[in-house]
Design an enzyme around this catalytic site. Structure first.
Site, PDB file in Angstrom:
ATOM      1  N   CYS A 201      33.332  36.691 -11.787  1.00 17.09           N
ATOM      2  CA  CYS A 201      32.375  36.905 -10.707  1.00 17.09           C
ATOM      3  C   CYS A 201      32.278  35.651  -9.837  1.00 17.09           C
ATOM      4  O   CYS A 201      32.304  35.737  -8.598  1.00 17.09           O
ATOM      5  CB  CYS A 201      31.001  37.261 -11.280  1.00 17.09           C
ATOM      6  N   CYS A 202      32.183  34.483 -10.473  1.00 21.85           N
ATOM      7  CA  CYS A 202      32.127  33.219  -9.728  1.00 21.85           C
ATOM      8  C   CYS A 202      33.422  32.990  -8.950  1.00 21.85           C
ATOM      9  O   CYS A 202      33.395  32.488  -7.820  1.00 21.85           O
ATOM     10  CB  CYS A 202      31.892  32.052 -10.675  1.00 21.85           C
TER      11      CYS A 202
ATOM     12  N   CYS B 165      22.772  31.894  -8.223  1.00 24.77           N
ATOM     13  CA  CYS B 165      22.573  33.324  -8.039  1.00 24.77           C
ATOM     14  C   CYS B 165      21.414  33.800  -8.922  1.00 24.77           C
ATOM     15  O   CYS B 165      21.246  33.333 -10.052  1.00 24.77           O
ATOM     16  CB  CYS B 165      23.845  34.086  -8.387  1.00 24.77           C
TER      17      CYS B 165
ATOM     18  N   CYS C  21      21.845  34.877 -12.695  1.00 21.65           N
ATOM     19  CA  CYS C  21      22.356  33.868 -13.636  1.00 21.65           C
ATOM     20  C   CYS C  21      21.560  32.568 -13.605  1.00 21.65           C
ATOM     21  O   CYS C  21      22.051  31.527 -14.047  1.00 21.65           O
ATOM     22  CB  CYS C  21      23.826  33.585 -13.329  1.00 21.65           C
TER      23      CYS C  21
ATOM     24  N   CYS D 233      30.815  26.814 -11.974  1.00 22.29           N
ATOM     25  CA  CYS D 233      31.238  28.078 -11.385  1.00 22.29           C
ATOM     26  C   CYS D 233      32.735  28.120 -11.089  1.00 22.29           C
ATOM     27  O   CYS D 233      33.289  29.182 -10.837  1.00 22.29           O
ATOM     28  CB  CYS D 233      30.468  28.338 -10.090  1.00 22.29           C
TER      29      CYS D 233
END
Length: 218
Positions: free
Chosen positions: A101-102, A183, A186, A209
């Site tokens: 995702c990062c 985010c 998280c 990240c």
């Protein structure tokens, strides 16, 4: 580095014909570098990586700082829409594969910026993590670019002394116990016994990240 040294270094890059950009998460501690840049050259583009998962307070704070500091803030984001950011079971990636995702939302878009610019002005500090402590003020990055880390030897005490001296605003979530803000899914409030970066990806054995691990030339 002291402010005069930062100014001299940026001017030397420009004298060499190099193109510059910076990125920011627009947290309270990020404002020091932004404020310094605004006084040296407020035309340098400051990219905000819009992951689509930021706290609404962060987005509003970004807009406020851009106006107050007179910055050239530019939003950039992943080319992959959020509805495609799911695993084979249909779960959003931040729940099952936060590293990927990062990568999709932060590392890949920044990698594209490195293809366009020569120097990435980056606000990492050595006191934030062991990974960042091992960095140099100037490092090679992919695509024949340079990472410039002017805040590397600054610590939290010096950061907040500058904030007080210049009466800089604070991210609205500071007052609610957030210190390291990324985010929304998280990020959690900081407990008294936790280090700054431990409030990010809590319980996932993850403190970076990818911007400061993948986008460094090995």
């Amino acid at each position: 580095m002291e402010i005069a040294e930062i100014k001299q270094k940026l001017e030397s890059y420009k004298a060499e014909g190099k193109t510059l950009f910076s990125t920011s998460s627009f947290q309270t501690h990020s404002l020091v570098m932004l404020h310094i840049l605004s006084r040296i050259d407020n035309t340098i583009p400051i990219y905000f990586l819009n992951t689509g998962y930021h706290f609404p307070e962060t987005v509003a704070f970004k807009d406020r700082i851009a106006e107050e500091f007179g910055l050239n803030v530019v939003e950039t984001k992943s080319t992959m829409p959020r509805y495609m950011q799911k695993d084979h079971a249909g779960r959003l990636l931040f729940t099952s594969d936060p590293d990927h995702c990062c990568y999709i939302n932060k590392t890949a878009p920044t990698g594209e910026l490195l293809k366009t610019y020569d120097v990435w002005i980056n606000g990492v500090r050595g006191d934030q993590s062991a990974t960042r402590r091992a960095m140099d003020v100037e490092q090679e990055a992919p695509h024949n670019t340079i990472r410039f880390h002017p805040m590397l030897d600054w610590n939290m005490k010096k950061i907040f002394a500058y904030i007080r001296e210049h009466n800089l605003p604070r991210h609205p979530l500071d007052a609610k116990g957030y210190l390291s803000i990324g985010c929304e899914p998280c990020t959690r409030r900081l407990d008294p016994e936790m280090q700054e970066r431990e409030a990010r990806w809590f319980g996932l054995n993850k403190v970076e990240c990818g911007l400061h691990t993948d986008l460094v030339k090995k």
